[in-house]
Design a protein around this motif. Structure first.
Motif, mmCIF file in Angstrom:
data_model
loop_
_atom_site.group_PDB
_atom_site.id
_atom_site.type_symbol
_atom_site.label_atom_id
_atom_site.label_comp_id
_atom_site.label_asym_id
_atom_site.label_seq_id
_atom_site.Cartn_x
_atom_site.Cartn_y
_atom_site.Cartn_z
ATOM 1 N N PRO A 3 73.871 19.731 -52.797
ATOM 2 C CA PRO A 3 72.596 19.822 -53.489
ATOM 3 C C PRO A 3 71.831 18.505 -53.402
ATOM 4 O O PRO A 3 72.430 17.426 -53.339
ATOM 5 N N ARG A 5 69.359 16.217 -55.517
ATOM 6 C CA ARG A 5 68.917 16.010 -56.897
ATOM 7 C C ARG A 5 67.841 14.936 -56.933
ATOM 8 O O ARG A 5 68.006 13.869 -56.342
ATOM 9 N N SER A 7 65.736 12.477 -59.500
ATOM 10 C CA SER A 7 65.698 11.900 -60.844
ATOM 11 C C SER A 7 64.633 10.823 -60.895
ATOM 12 O O SER A 7 64.488 10.033 -59.949
ATOM 13 N N ASP A 138 67.098 20.755 -55.229
ATOM 14 C CA ASP A 138 67.930 21.722 -55.942
ATOM 15 C C ASP A 138 68.032 21.436 -57.435
ATOM 16 O O ASP A 138 68.430 22.311 -58.205
ATOM 17 N N GLU A 139 67.717 20.216 -57.835
ATOM 18 C CA GLU A 139 67.803 19.858 -59.242
ATOM 19 C C GLU A 139 66.815 18.733 -59.526
ATOM 20 O O GLU A 139 66.688 17.795 -58.738
ATOM 21 N N TYR A 140 66.111 18.883 -60.643
ATOM 22 C CA TYR A 140 65.151 17.870 -61.091
ATOM 23 C C TYR A 140 65.666 17.295 -62.398
ATOM 24 O O TYR A 140 66.030 18.041 -63.297
ATOM 25 N N GLU A 141 65.658 15.957 -62.496
ATOM 26 C CA GLU A 141 65.977 15.344 -63.769
ATOM 27 C C GLU A 141 64.862 14.368 -64.120
ATOM 28 O O GLU A 141 64.548 13.453 -63.349
ATOM 29 N N VAL A 168 68.713 23.210 -67.666
ATOM 30 C CA VAL A 168 70.169 23.375 -67.599
ATOM 31 C C VAL A 168 70.922 22.315 -68.390
ATOM 32 O O VAL A 168 72.109 22.470 -68.658
ATOM 33 N N ARG A 181 67.268 18.070 -67.496
ATOM 34 C CA ARG A 181 67.717 18.466 -66.160
ATOM 35 C C ARG A 181 67.342 19.927 -65.924
ATOM 36 O O ARG A 181 67.623 20.793 -66.750
ATOM 37 N N TYR A 182 66.700 20.190 -64.792
ATOM 38 C CA TYR A 182 66.217 21.530 -64.471
ATOM 39 C C TYR A 182 66.671 21.937 -63.075
ATOM 40 O O TYR A 182 66.873 21.089 -62.205
ATOM 41 N N ARG A 183 66.766 23.241 -62.882
ATOM 42 C CA ARG A 183 66.953 23.804 -61.538
ATOM 43 C C ARG A 183 65.806 24.761 -61.263
ATOM 44 O O ARG A 183 65.350 25.466 -62.176
#
Length: 197
Positions: A3, A5, A7, A138-141, A168, A181-183
């Protein structure tokens, strides 16, 4: 597939300039150190790479500078030794445990994501916007700072289309900052962009 990510620190009014939020403290530095440690490699654009290198590269003496507090050193050591990929069309070479990424951005990032491992981490402003537009994150923070900056640059300004996110994870810091944290929610259009099935 590893993934990717993203941030970043962001103020309540959306400013993502690196000096707009609260000064780093021991708790936030522990958080960022953990984020770096859970990535196989870091992905930077030229500007972020050069900024991070000037701040966190171990000096030739091998000793961290006197201005650095002991609680900053674990972050410094983690980012200094991390594998890095630098996306740039203007740099002819990079060092600091880094490899230059050039050519078609979507193809190159897909190639990196398909290598085995735990994940890739991206920071900065310009490169993440391009990656978000391609559906590759795939993931946002967002580490939301309890600050109103009143100026830009703003987070993901110019994004071509809406990206629906689902929360999430959430963590509150003593400073009043909150890590969210989001997907991305899957949609057929985004799956097509990212090459998913």
């Amino acid at each position: 597939m590893r993934p990717l990510r993203y941030s970043i620190n962001v103020t309540l009014d959306g400013c993502c300039h690196h000096e707009a939020g609260l000064p780093p403290d021991e708790e936030s530095m522990r958080h960022w150190t953990a984020e770096m440690e859970r990535a196989d490699a870091l992905l930077f654009g030229r500007v972020t790479y050069e900024m991070m290198e000037s701040a966190w590269r171990r000096p030739a003496t091998g000793l961290w500078p006197d201005w650095m507090d002991d609680w900053e050193k674990p972050f410094a050591e983690t980012i200094d030794r991390a594998k890095k990929y630098v996306v740039s069309s203007t740099l002819s070479g990079v060092d600091w445990n880094a490899e230059l990424v050039q050519g078609d951005l979507a193809q190159e990032i897909q190639r990196l994501k398909q290598e085995p491992g735990e994940g890739l981490w991206v920071g900065g402003v310009t490169l993440p916007l391009a990656l978000a537009d391609l559906g590759l994150i795939d993931e946002y923070e967002f580490l939301v700072q309890p600050v109103l900056a009143g100026h830009g640059p703003t987070l993901l300004a110019g994004l071509r289309e809406h990206i629906q996110l689902e929360l999430v994870d959430r963590h509150e810091f003593r400073s009043g900052a909150v890590a969210l944290r989001y997907r991305p929610r899957e949609s057929p259009a985004r799956r097509d962009l990212s090459g998913g099935e």
